[in-house]
Design an enzyme around this catalytic site. Structure first.
Site, mmCIF file in Angstrom:
data_model
loop_
_atom_site.group_PDB
_atom_site.id
_atom_site.type_symbol
_atom_site.label_atom_id
_atom_site.label_comp_id
_atom_site.label_asym_id
_atom_site.label_seq_id
_atom_site.Cartn_x
_atom_site.Cartn_y
_atom_site.Cartn_z
ATOM 1 N N TYR A 142 35.907 11.609 0.565
ATOM 2 C CA TYR A 142 36.715 9.985 0.633
ATOM 3 C C TYR A 142 36.393 8.693 0.425
ATOM 4 O O TYR A 142 35.581 8.847 0.690
ATOM 5 C CB TYR A 142 37.318 10.454 2.139
ATOM 6 C CG TYR A 142 37.548 9.447 3.002
ATOM 7 C CD1 TYR A 142 39.090 9.209 2.058
ATOM 8 C CD2 TYR A 142 37.652 8.699 3.787
ATOM 9 C CE1 TYR A 142 40.258 8.151 3.277
ATOM 10 C CE2 TYR A 142 38.575 6.818 4.069
ATOM 11 C CZ TYR A 142 39.574 7.545 3.970
ATOM 12 O OH TYR A 142 40.851 6.062 4.404
ATOM 13 N N ASP A 237 29.536 5.956 -3.408
ATOM 14 C CA ASP A 237 29.650 5.766 -2.126
ATOM 15 C C ASP A 237 28.910 5.823 -0.544
ATOM 16 O O ASP A 237 29.081 7.454 -0.195
ATOM 17 C CB ASP A 237 31.296 6.398 -1.535
ATOM 18 C CG ASP A 237 32.163 5.961 -0.582
ATOM 19 O OD1 ASP A 237 31.373 5.580 0.263
ATOM 20 O OD2 ASP A 237 32.865 6.446 0.027
ATOM 21 N N LYS A 265 30.048 1.183 7.800
ATOM 22 C CA LYS A 265 29.749 1.542 9.237
ATOM 23 C C LYS A 265 28.566 0.843 9.402
ATOM 24 O O LYS A 265 28.611 -0.246 9.553
ATOM 25 C CB LYS A 265 29.714 3.025 8.955
ATOM 26 C CG LYS A 265 30.987 3.849 8.431
ATOM 27 C CD LYS A 265 31.356 5.083 7.906
ATOM 28 C CE LYS A 265 32.099 5.738 8.068
ATOM 29 N NZ LYS A 265 32.896 6.181 8.326
HETATM 30 C C1 LIG Z 1 32.522 7.416 2.682
HETATM 31 C C2 LIG Z 1 33.397 6.762 2.748
HETATM 32 N N1 LIG Z 1 33.782 5.758 2.087
HETATM 33 C C3 LIG Z 1 34.985 5.152 2.472
HETATM 34 C C4 LIG Z 1 35.272 4.874 3.691
HETATM 35 C C5 LIG Z 1 36.474 3.880 3.910
HETATM 36 O O1 LIG Z 1 35.517 2.686 4.410
HETATM 37 P P1 LIG Z 1 36.717 2.281 6.217
HETATM 38 O O2 LIG Z 1 37.723 3.679 6.717
HETATM 39 O O3 LIG Z 1 35.767 1.247 6.210
HETATM 40 O O4 LIG Z 1 37.354 1.527 5.027
HETATM 41 C C6 LIG Z 1 34.860 6.119 4.515
HETATM 42 C C7 LIG Z 1 35.275 6.274 5.657
HETATM 43 O O5 LIG Z 1 35.102 6.794 6.576
HETATM 44 C C8 LIG Z 1 33.947 6.657 4.160
HETATM 45 O O6 LIG Z 1 33.233 7.893 4.780
#
Ligand SMILES: Cc1ncc(COP(=O)(O)O)c(C=O)c1O
Length: 426
Positions: A142, A237, A265
């Site tokens: 994700y 990511d 995060k």
């Molecule tokens: C690996 C990863 N990328 C992107 C995101 C998206 O981040 P946000 O919820 O701050 O938009 C998340 C959210 O859980 C994530 O775990």
């Protein structure tokens, strides 16, 4: 009706599904979400005053424990100087410099307000830099909720994707090739077929959104090799793994250097901060120096940056990650042992301060395996733990998180509660 039930009913009148992010609604475990009134250290308290040991950690950010006094003080001080300026600040430079100093692949960074913005912007940048449209992502990873990333695999191997959300035009999804995580041959086949059209590969270098799934040896290396060979960019990511899996993210653990990386995060310490960054020659394509547009009214917000900077300072103290890993190890080994004693098919894994629990014999290496668990037992376990005061992630596809405030006595208390829960599973 309990207070949580009454609040949930009320929330559902004004907020779709009663929540501002879907997983909070408990749809995959059933029952009523707990409405949180307060959090401190390793604990949450709901609106009924019930205390929980927290393994959500706000889905990753709460690495130093909730409401850490130094972080709260930094936020209060920043707030006294105004909440937002819409003009640059010294603290933003400090945060950028801190990220660049710690993460091997970063030469420049741009701050955003969320992980979604960071990944969306990194992909736009990869497209702008390479002049190509197509991207590769992996099923089960994700990367936030931007259109081109809400995509599942097409109907045949190596066919472009289909939207997983209503409202995403099929044409957008058709630029995204969705492959299976840890399938090295698929990556090679995709590059053999589309190599010259691919702008980037985006991957969670350790996946945390199909539960915790680690890369098999050679997987990340193949991504790097193939990207290099075909002039595509590799994007790690690290929104979840950054400063969570280890002090330099997965790139520090593996020695594999992506072209671009994304963070959020932990770097906001519980406030809205994201970042994308990487090679200077690529980052020089970002506006205002380059042609790739990217912006944000609250990007680099002074209060959020203060929380992030203080959190990054605390986690750099000697022994921080050793203790965090030891905590995760104690929890996962303890749970595995208790499940074994109770005769339950169960396994667990961890890296740094993130962990996975699986109601299956061995940790999964693919999305398919991550789904091949005893979902019914997970649900029972989740609710038994919750009722006894332990808040796990409300889905068997989510990772869990420990913090520096999860001291041994808290882990032992969790294990005592888990022992009873395992014995009651049917
Ligand atoms: C690996 C990863 N990328 C992107 C995101 C998206 O981040 P946000 O919820 O701050 O938009 C998340 C959210 O859980 C994530 O775990």
């Amino acid at each position: 009706m309990t207070t949580n039930q009454a609040l949930f009913e009320r929330a559902c009148q004004s907020i779709p599904g009663g929540v501002n992010s879907p997983v909070r609604a408990f749809r995959s475990v059933g029952g009523t979400p707990r409405f949180i009134a307060k959090a401190k250290d390793a604990y949450l308290w709901d609106e009924e005053g019930k205390q929980y040991i927290d393994y959500l950690g706000s889905w990753g950010p709460a690495i130093v424990g909730h409401a850490h006094p130094e972080v709260v003080e930094a936020v209060q001080k920043a707030a006294e100087n105004g909440l937002s300026y819409g003009a640059p600040t010294k603290a933003e430079i400090e945060l950028a410099e801190c990220l660049i100093a710690r993460i091997p692949s970063l030469e420049e960074v741009r701050l955003t307000s969320s992980g979604t913005e960071a990944t969306m912007s990194a992909i736009r940048l990869a497209r702008g830099f390479t002049g190509r449209n197509k991207i590769i992502k992996f099923e089960g990873c994700y990367h936030g909720h931007s259109d081109g990333l809400l995509v599942k695999a097409g109907s045949g191997l190596l066919t472009f994707g289909n939207p997983t959300s209503a409202g995403v035009p099929a044409e957008f999804a058709q630029h995204t090739l969705v492959l299976s995580y840890n399938q090295i041959d698929d990556v090679k086949a995709a590059f053999a077929k589309y190599g010259s059209e691919i702008a980037c590969v985006i991957v969670e270098p350790i996946a945390g959104n199909m539960n915790l799934v680690k890369p098999i040896p050679g997987f990340l290396e193949t991504l790097k090799e193939q990207c290099q060979a075909h002039g595509a960019l590799l994007i790690f990511d690290e929104v979840m793994t950054g400063f969570r899996a280890g002090p330099q993210g997965v790139q520090g653990l593996t020695g594999i250097t992506p072209d671009l990386s994304t963070f959020a995060k932990v770097i906001g310490g519980g406030m809205p901060v994201g970042a994308f960054g990487g090679r200077r020659d690529i980052m020089q394509y970002v506006a205002p120096v380059g042609p790739v547009y990217q912006a944000g009214t609250l990007s680099g917000n002074p209060v959020a940056v203060a929380a992030g900077l203080k959190t990054l300072e605390i986690i750099a103290r000697p022994g921080f990650y050793e203790q965090l890993s030891r905590t995760a190890e104690m929890l996962t080994q303890g749970l595995t042992q208790l499940a074994k004693e109770a005769g339950i098919a169960f396994s667990a894994d961890y890296v740094g301060g993130m962990f996975g629990i699986y109601f299956r014999e061995t940790p999964p290496t693919t999305l398919e395996e991550a789904g091949d668990v005893n979902a019914d037992q997970f649900k029972q376990f989740f609710h038994l733990m919750l009722d006894a005061g332990v808040h796990l992630a409300p889905s068997s596809y989510e990772a869990g998180f420990v913090s520096a405030a999860h001291h041994d006595n808290i882990i032992n208390q969790t294990l005592e509660i888990a022992k009873v829960a395992f014995s009651q599973l049917t």
